[in-house]
Design an enzyme around this catalytic site. Structure first.
Site, PDB file in Angstrom:
ATOM      1  N   LYS A   7       7.756   5.593  -4.375  1.00 11.58           N
ATOM      2  CA  LYS A   7       8.433   5.249  -3.128  1.00 11.58           C
ATOM      3  C   LYS A   7       9.901   5.683  -3.201  1.00 11.58           C
ATOM      4  CE  LYS A   7       8.530   1.280   0.042  1.00 11.58           C
ATOM      5  NZ  LYS A   7       8.128  -0.145   0.176  1.00 11.58           N
TER       6      LYS A   7
ATOM      7  N   CYS B  18       4.542   2.323   3.009  1.00 11.39           N
ATOM      8  CA  CYS B  18       5.160   1.309   3.853  1.00 11.39           C
ATOM      9  C   CYS B  18       6.275   1.900   4.728  1.00 11.39           C
ATOM     10  CB  CYS B  18       5.638   0.139   2.982  1.00 11.39           C
ATOM     11  SG  CYS B  18       5.776  -1.443   3.859  1.00 11.39           S
TER      12      CYS B  18
ATOM     13  N   GLU C  17      -0.401  -1.162  -0.990  1.00 13.81           N
ATOM     14  CA  GLU C  17       0.826  -1.071  -1.766  1.00 13.81           C
ATOM     15  C   GLU C  17       0.846  -2.163  -2.835  1.00 13.81           C
ATOM     16  OE1 GLU C  17       5.672  -1.191  -0.863  1.00 13.81           O
ATOM     17  OE2 GLU C  17       4.251  -1.809   0.686  1.00 13.81           O
TER      18      GLU C  17
END
Length: 313
Positions: A131, A165, A44
């Protein structure tokens, strides 16, 4: 084509230097190519940087001039997609003959997004995922993605997608990705806790897919002093200890986790395991109960402004 070689790249970017970080990423992609890797996953925010320890001097109802300047600096580290940096990464993927999933900080207008980019082995930018839900203080500096980038791209070994994540703790998002028949489930992350690896095992077992999770190995010295760090100022202190891992569709760890430093973890995977594992569990197929539970996904771009002429087409 049943077997393929997968890699998760555990490394840190170059402090405060996006161009140098892109060049480092290209070298790491080349190293994967020399190893014969077919699919490589990076952490990430590898390009643009994960601002661990920063807070941009924000409190409820308060901003400061210094915090605004920190954000301006961080904004300048981000990249446009597509742009010159993606061209370099695409060329590296082409030269290596490797599919690449790369974590970047994307700049679009006045907003930053934590994004995963997908590059084909021919060098094409195949798509991206923004995200959906920045975690906790990440919302101070990153915008929210929408359902239009719940992306799955084709590879010779099945569809490849990314969930970044703590998005992996969103059951409905996982289900939406499983419905895309993701065989290679990429999980770029900044989570280096002991609890992360069993999460990845659960995802692999639930989705009956290969899970490739890459985390940075990041020391304080790998983060620019342009962002005030509220964890430590000792250059040798570890801010992110890695823990990258590869898991098969039965939830078995086949590479990692590694907490020792920068490394490339490689595993040979067999797509025949996908069908074998779904014999007794397919969460969006024979193990689903649409008569009881159904998921509706809004996958249109959620634009703040749309012209009437565009909407009527």
């Amino acid at each position: 084509m049943s077997q393929f070689l997968a890699a998760v790249v555990q490394a840190s970017p170059i402090a405060g230097d996006t161009q140098a970080s892109v060049e480092k990423a290209a070298k790491l992609i080349a190293e994967c190519g020399r190893k014969g890797v077919d699919v490589a996953v990076f952490p990430e925010a590898f390009i643009g940087g994960y601002p661990k320890g920063a807070n941009f001097e924000i409190a409820v109802g308060m901003r400061t001039a210094a915090g605004r300047e920190e954000f301006r600096w961080y904004f300048e580290q981000a990249i446009a997609v597509p742009g010159p940096e993606t061209e370099i990464l695409a060329q590296a993927a082409r030269d290596a003959g490797t599919f690449v999933t790369m974590g970047v900080i994307e700049r679009d207008g006045g907003t930053l997004y934590c994004t995963a980019l997908f590059f084909g082995k021919d060098g094409g930018l195949m798509g991206k995922h923004r995200k959906l839900m920045p975690t906790a203080a990440e919302r101070l500096c990153w915008g929210f993605g929408d359902g239009s980038t719940l992306t799955a791209v084709p590879t010779p070994w099945g569809n490849m997608g990314a969930v970044i994540c703590w998005e992996n703790y969103m059951p409905l998002l996982r289900t939406a990705m499983y419905d895309k028949h993701v065989a290679i489930y990429c999980a770029p992350t900044a989570d280096d806790r002991d609890t992360w690896v069993p999460t990845m095992q659960h995802v692999a077992l639930e989705g009956r897919c290969f899970v490739l999770s890459a985390c940075q190995y990041l020391k304080r010295g790998d983060v620019s002093d342009a962002l005030k760090n509220h964890i430590t100022d000792a250059p040798g202190d570890v801010l992110m200890r890695g823990g990258s891992v590869i898991v098969d569709p039965y939830g078995k760890i086949v590479a990692g986790p590694d907490f020792s430093g920068e490394t490339i973890l490689v595993a040979e995977l067999d797509t025949a395991d996908l069908a074998r594992s779904k014999f007794d569990f397919d969460v969006v197929g024979h193990y689903a109960r649409p008569d009881v539970f159904r998921l509706t996904v809004e996958d249109r771009p959620m634009l703040a402004v749309q012209s009437a002429s565009a909407s009527s087409q």
